[in-house]
Design a protein around this motif. Structure first.
Motif, PDB file in Angstrom:
ATOM      1  N   VAL A 140      26.501  67.157  35.267  1.00  0.00           N
ATOM      2  CA  VAL A 140      27.157  66.632  36.465  1.00  0.00           C
ATOM      3  C   VAL A 140      26.245  65.646  37.181  1.00  0.00           C
ATOM      4  CG1 VAL A 140      27.996  67.228  38.768  1.00  0.00           C
ATOM      5  CG2 VAL A 140      28.685  68.602  36.818  1.00  0.00           C
ATOM      6  N   LEU A 141      24.974  66.005  37.335  1.00  0.00           N
ATOM      7  CA  LEU A 141      24.038  65.095  38.006  1.00  0.00           C
ATOM      8  C   LEU A 141      23.878  63.799  37.220  1.00  0.00           C
ATOM      9  CD1 LEU A 141      21.158  67.379  39.356  1.00  0.00           C
ATOM     10  CD2 LEU A 141      23.318  66.730  40.430  1.00  0.00           C
ATOM     11  N   ALA A 142      23.806  63.906  35.898  1.00  0.00           N
ATOM     12  CA  ALA A 142      23.691  62.700  35.082  1.00  0.00           C
ATOM     13  C   ALA A 142      24.962  61.853  35.200  1.00  0.00           C
ATOM     14  CB  ALA A 142      23.438  63.074  33.624  1.00  0.00           C
ATOM     15  N   SER A 143      26.122  62.518  35.251  1.00  0.00           N
ATOM     16  CA  SER A 143      27.385  61.782  35.421  1.00  0.00           C
ATOM     17  C   SER A 143      27.432  61.111  36.785  1.00  0.00           C
ATOM     18  CB  SER A 143      28.567  62.741  35.264  1.00  0.00           C
ATOM     19  OG  SER A 143      28.649  63.231  33.940  1.00  0.00           O
ATOM     20  N   ALA A 144      26.955  61.819  37.811  1.00  0.00           N
ATOM     21  CA  ALA A 144      26.916  61.224  39.146  1.00  0.00           C
ATOM     22  C   ALA A 144      26.009  60.003  39.172  1.00  0.00           C
ATOM     23  CB  ALA A 144      26.430  62.263  40.161  1.00  0.00           C
ATOM     24  N   ARG A 145      24.882  60.089  38.460  1.00  0.00           N
ATOM     25  CA  ARG A 145      23.971  58.954  38.381  1.00  0.00           C
ATOM     26  C   ARG A 145      24.659  57.774  37.693  1.00  0.00           C
ATOM     27  NH1 ARG A 145      18.496  59.106  38.468  1.00  0.00           N
ATOM     28  NH2 ARG A 145      18.903  60.682  40.059  1.00  0.00           N
ATOM     29  N   ARG A 146      25.457  58.047  36.682  1.00  0.00           N
ATOM     30  CA  ARG A 146      26.164  56.966  35.978  1.00  0.00           C
ATOM     31  C   ARG A 146      27.255  56.359  36.853  1.00  0.00           C
ATOM     32  NH1 ARG A 146      25.647  60.945  31.682  1.00  0.00           N
ATOM     33  NH2 ARG A 146      23.988  60.239  30.255  1.00  0.00           N
ATOM     34  N   VAL A 147      27.896  57.181  37.676  1.00  0.00           N
ATOM     35  CA  VAL A 147      28.883  56.636  38.623  1.00  0.00           C
ATOM     36  C   VAL A 147      28.199  55.703  39.608  1.00  0.00           C
ATOM     37  CG1 VAL A 147      30.435  57.211  40.531  1.00  0.00           C
ATOM     38  CG2 VAL A 147      30.499  58.553  38.434  1.00  0.00           C
ATOM     39  N   GLU A 148      27.069  56.149  40.138  1.00  0.00           N
ATOM     40  CA  GLU A 148      26.309  55.323  41.074  1.00  0.00           C
ATOM     41  C   GLU A 148      25.888  54.006  40.420  1.00  0.00           C
ATOM     42  OE1 GLU A 148      22.163  55.625  43.667  1.00  0.00           O
ATOM     43  OE2 GLU A 148      22.660  57.111  42.139  1.00  0.00           O
ATOM     44  N   LEU A 149      25.425  54.095  39.185  1.00  0.00           N
ATOM     45  CA  LEU A 149      24.994  52.912  38.457  1.00  0.00           C
ATOM     46  C   LEU A 149      26.175  51.991  38.171  1.00  0.00           C
ATOM     47  CD1 LEU A 149      22.769  51.376  36.972  1.00  0.00           C
ATOM     48  CD2 LEU A 149      23.183  52.838  34.980  1.00  0.00           C
ATOM     49  N   ALA A 150      27.308  52.561  37.777  1.00  0.00           N
ATOM     50  CA  ALA A 150      28.492  51.747  37.483  1.00  0.00           C
ATOM     51  C   ALA A 150      29.002  51.045  38.738  1.00  0.00           C
ATOM     52  CB  ALA A 150      29.586  52.627  36.890  1.00  0.00           C
ATOM     53  N   ASP A 151      28.947  51.734  39.875  1.00  0.00           N
ATOM     54  CA  ASP A 151      29.366  51.101  41.130  1.00  0.00           C
ATOM     55  C   ASP A 151      28.442  49.936  41.486  1.00  0.00           C
ATOM     56  OD1 ASP A 151      31.547  52.742  41.485  1.00  0.00           O
ATOM     57  OD2 ASP A 151      30.500  54.167  42.781  1.00  0.00           O
ATOM     58  N   ARG A 152      27.160  50.126  41.253  1.00  0.00           N
ATOM     59  CA  ARG A 152      26.216  49.031  41.520  1.00  0.00           C
ATOM     60  C   ARG A 152      26.457  47.857  40.583  1.00  0.00           C
ATOM     61  NH1 ARG A 152      21.082  51.673  40.429  1.00  0.00           N
ATOM     62  NH2 ARG A 152      20.254  49.547  40.519  1.00  0.00           N
ATOM     63  N   GLN A 153      26.760  48.170  39.315  1.00  0.00           N
ATOM     64  CA  GLN A 153      27.075  47.107  38.365  1.00  0.00           C
ATOM     65  C   GLN A 153      28.335  46.347  38.790  1.00  0.00           C
ATOM     66  OE1 GLN A 153      26.917  49.718  34.800  1.00  0.00           O
ATOM     67  NE2 GLN A 153      25.648  48.121  33.913  1.00  0.00           N
ATOM     68  N   LYS A 154      29.295  47.115  39.310  1.00  0.00           N
ATOM     69  CA  LYS A 154      30.537  46.492  39.778  1.00  0.00           C
ATOM     70  C   LYS A 154      30.257  45.562  40.963  1.00  0.00           C
ATOM     71  CE  LYS A 154      35.091  47.752  41.607  1.00  0.00           C
ATOM     72  NZ  LYS A 154      35.971  48.888  41.993  1.00  0.00           N
ATOM     73  N   ASP A 155      29.468  46.060  41.922  1.00  0.00           N
ATOM     74  CA  ASP A 155      29.115  45.225  43.072  1.00  0.00           C
ATOM     75  C   ASP A 155      28.299  44.007  42.642  1.00  0.00           C
ATOM     76  OD1 ASP A 155      30.402  47.056  44.668  1.00  0.00           O
ATOM     77  OD2 ASP A 155      28.559  48.117  45.249  1.00  0.00           O
ATOM     78  N   ASN A 156      27.391  44.235  41.711  1.00  0.00           N
ATOM     79  CA  ASN A 156      26.568  43.128  41.234  1.00  0.00           C
ATOM     80  C   ASN A 156      27.419  42.076  40.522  1.00  0.00           C
ATOM     81  OD1 ASN A 156      23.713  42.077  40.540  1.00  0.00           O
ATOM     82  ND2 ASN A 156      24.704  42.195  38.545  1.00  0.00           N
ATOM     83  N   ALA A 157      28.410  42.533  39.756  1.00  0.00           N
ATOM     84  CA  ALA A 157      29.295  41.597  39.067  1.00  0.00           C
ATOM     85  C   ALA A 157      30.067  40.749  40.070  1.00  0.00           C
ATOM     86  CB  ALA A 157      30.247  42.355  38.154  1.00  0.00           C
ATOM     87  N   ALA A 158      30.501  41.398  41.146  1.00  0.00           N
ATOM     88  CA  ALA A 158      31.219  40.653  42.183  1.00  0.00           C
ATOM     89  C   ALA A 158      30.302  39.620  42.845  1.00  0.00           C
ATOM     90  CB  ALA A 158      31.775  41.618  43.217  1.00  0.00           C
ATOM     91  N   THR A 159      29.049  40.012  43.072  1.00  0.00           N
ATOM     92  CA  THR A 159      28.092  39.079  43.681  1.00  0.00           C
ATOM     93  C   THR A 159      27.825  37.892  42.768  1.00  0.00           C
ATOM     94  OG1 THR A 159      27.040  40.898  44.876  1.00  0.00           O
ATOM     95  CG2 THR A 159      25.768  38.871  44.617  1.00  0.00           C
ATOM     96  N   ILE A 160      27.630  38.201  41.483  1.00  0.00           N
ATOM     97  CA  ILE A 160      27.386  37.121  40.522  1.00  0.00           C
ATOM     98  C   ILE A 160      28.593  36.196  40.431  1.00  0.00           C
ATOM     99  CG2 ILE A 160      27.065  36.625  38.064  1.00  0.00           C
ATOM    100  CD1 ILE A 160      25.279  39.043  37.879  1.00  0.00           C
ATOM    101  N   ALA A 161      29.805  36.792  40.418  1.00  0.00           N
ATOM    102  CA  ALA A 161      31.023  35.988  40.332  1.00  0.00           C
ATOM    103  C   ALA A 161      31.138  35.049  41.527  1.00  0.00           C
ATOM    104  CB  ALA A 161      32.245  36.894  40.238  1.00  0.00           C
ATOM    105  N   SER A 162      30.791  35.541  42.711  1.00  0.00           N
ATOM    106  CA  SER A 162      30.845  34.692  43.908  1.00  0.00           C
ATOM    107  C   SER A 162      29.836  33.556  43.812  1.00  0.00           C
ATOM    108  CB  SER A 162      30.568  35.537  45.155  1.00  0.00           C
ATOM    109  OG  SER A 162      31.553  36.528  45.313  1.00  0.00           O
ATOM    110  N   ALA A 163      28.638  33.886  43.314  1.00  0.00           N
ATOM    111  CA  ALA A 163      27.604  32.848  43.169  1.00  0.00           C
ATOM    112  C   ALA A 163      28.021  31.794  42.140  1.00  0.00           C
ATOM    113  CB  ALA A 163      26.281  33.494  42.765  1.00  0.00           C
ATOM    114  N   VAL A 164      28.631  32.259  41.068  1.00  0.00           N
ATOM    115  CA  VAL A 164      29.095  31.321  40.039  1.00  0.00           C
ATOM    116  C   VAL A 164      30.188  30.422  40.586  1.00  0.00           C
ATOM    117  CG1 VAL A 164      30.294  31.154  37.822  1.00  0.00           C
ATOM    118  CG2 VAL A 164      28.403  32.767  38.102  1.00  0.00           C
ATOM    119  N   ASP A 165      31.132  31.016  41.331  1.00  0.00           N
ATOM    120  CA  ASP A 165      32.206  30.218  41.924  1.00  0.00           C
ATOM    121  C   ASP A 165      31.632  29.123  42.813  1.00  0.00           C
ATOM    122  OD1 ASP A 165      34.090  31.728  40.634  1.00  0.00           O
ATOM    123  OD2 ASP A 165      34.494  33.054  42.346  1.00  0.00           O
TER     124      ASP A 165
END
Length: 413
Positions: A140-165
């Protein structure tokens, strides 16, 4: 924040009752999870019942045979002088079977061995429950860590997309880069959704073990990073001696030996003593009568039961030897797995992560100043997240291997 991960919002959609209506169950470490699980475990109540039953068997084993009351009537309801009750003779008294050959002692020894065996079985069930809780908690803790990481990746992707635009609008990037950024953002969104689903599934499993609503669990994930020192457990006779499975088999051997004594004692015939009072109706006299009867072991000498008991001992001893080799092998494999996972975690934390951080920082700066293109930034970002995923997996692997090792010596920590 990495060290505090609340599951209330993640589980709101999966629970029938609002989280606010449930009493929160805060779990900060494995110790908390084990305590809660053991307090609510039906599995332990079942094992306790088995142990209590073995105690009842021991109590019964020491009981002596009950005496028997007998009444005999003779010489009545016949013909001529034996008609009616004029010549009636009746005898009343007690008979008592006397156990010889050590039957009672053998029964008590076997029952005592059974109680010891039940105690080890209860310990093994408790250990199995603790190991199940620990493994699930780690996942469960490892899964929670992956959720946290995936959310950060999602936010980072949005940031990169804005910078690219912005760079595309400024004419500093080709329009095709916008499509690539959109793909990155969509892929990160799907990954976050998948990670959250896996987390909720593992959380439901933990909730079932703890007998708590999933929506009431509040976990702090910082424990996952606490690797401590590698347990000092070696694949030797000292570790074998405290292995709960080996202890259970050893108790089974002692019970099998006691079973041979019980079967052997049962072959010795027990005499039955009788004593009573006889009344003669014809002359109104009375007398004391005594007697003894002893079975003659012509047909039944209990040889089949003795053979069965001896074969049970042979089987138990063979199982003990097989278990010895298996447990020593498991100890060696588990210790190697712990050491390997520990070294992997240390390397990722001390060397790989810092290097990836520097590479990512340089890629970001270079992209902002136009020294690197979009693909360089993506590659550096992907590498950094992959390392974090590797670290989460390595931490999970280390803790699972540690649990496997300590379980072999009868503890979960």
């Amino acid at each position: 924040m990495r060290f505090l991960f609340s599951v209330a919002l993640l589980c709101a959609a999966a629970t029938a009752a609002p989280v606010s209506a449930q009493t929160p169950t805060v779990i900060t470490s494995l110790t908390d999870a084990l305590r809660i699980g053991e307090d609510n475990a039906a599995r332990l109540r079942a094992a306790d019942a088995g142990l209590a039953g073995a105690g009842g068997a021991l109590m019964q084993a020491g009981v002596r045979p009950n005496p028997e009351l007998f009444v005999d009537a003779e010489n009545f309801a016949g013909s001529k002088s034996y008609s009616g009750t004029q010549s009636l003779e009746w005898t009343a008294g007690l008979s008592q079977r006397i156990e010889i050959g050590g039957k009672r002692t053998a029964r008590i020894s076997e029952a005592q061995a059974g109680l010891t065996q039940a105690g080890h079985q209860r310990d093994l069930e408790a250990l199995s429950l603790r190991a199940d809780i620990a493994r699930t908690y780690i996942r469960v803790l490892a899964s929670a860590r992956r959720v946290e990481l995936a959310d950060r990746q999602k936010d980072n992707a949005a940031t990169i997309a804005s910078a690219v635009d912005a760079r595309v609008e400024a004419g500093k990037e080709a329009a095709v880069q916008t499509q690539r950024a959109d793909i990155l953002r969509a892929t990160a969104g799907m990954a976050a959704q998948k990670a959250r689903g896996a987390y909720q599934a593992s959380l439901a499993e933990l909730a079932a073990l703890l007998n708590r609503p999933a929506g009431s669990l509040q976990l702090q994930t910082g424990w996952l990073d606490e690797i401590g020192a590698v347990p000092d457990i070696a694949p030797d006779e000292a570790s074998l001696a405290v292995n709960p499975k080996y202890a259970l088999i050893t108790a089974a051997i002692e019970r099998a030996r006691a079973g041979i004594a019980v079967a052997t004692a049962a072959a010795v015939p027990d005499p039955t003593l009788r004593a009573g009072f006889r009344r003669y109706n014809d002359d109104d006299s009375s007398a004391i009568v005594v007697g003894v009867s002893v079975p003659i072991p012509v047909f039944d000498r209990n040889r089949g039961a003795i053979l069965e008991a001896r074969q049970s001992l042979i089987r138990a001893e063979a199982e003990q030897e097989a278990a010895r080799l298996e447990i020593l092998g498991d100890l060696a494999k588990s210790r190697t797995a712990v050491l390997t996972a520990y070294q992997q975690v240390q390397t990722l934390k001390s060397a790989v992560e810092p290097a990836a951080d520097r590479a990512l920082s340089a890629a970001r700066d270079g992209y902002q100043t136009g020294k690197f293109d979009f693909l360089n930034l993506l590659d550096a970002q992907r590498t950094r997240f992959e390392i974090e995923e590797q670290l989460a997996a390595a931490l999970e692997e280390y803790h699972l291997a540690r649990i496997a090792l300590t379980t072999l010596v009868g503890r979960v920590e």
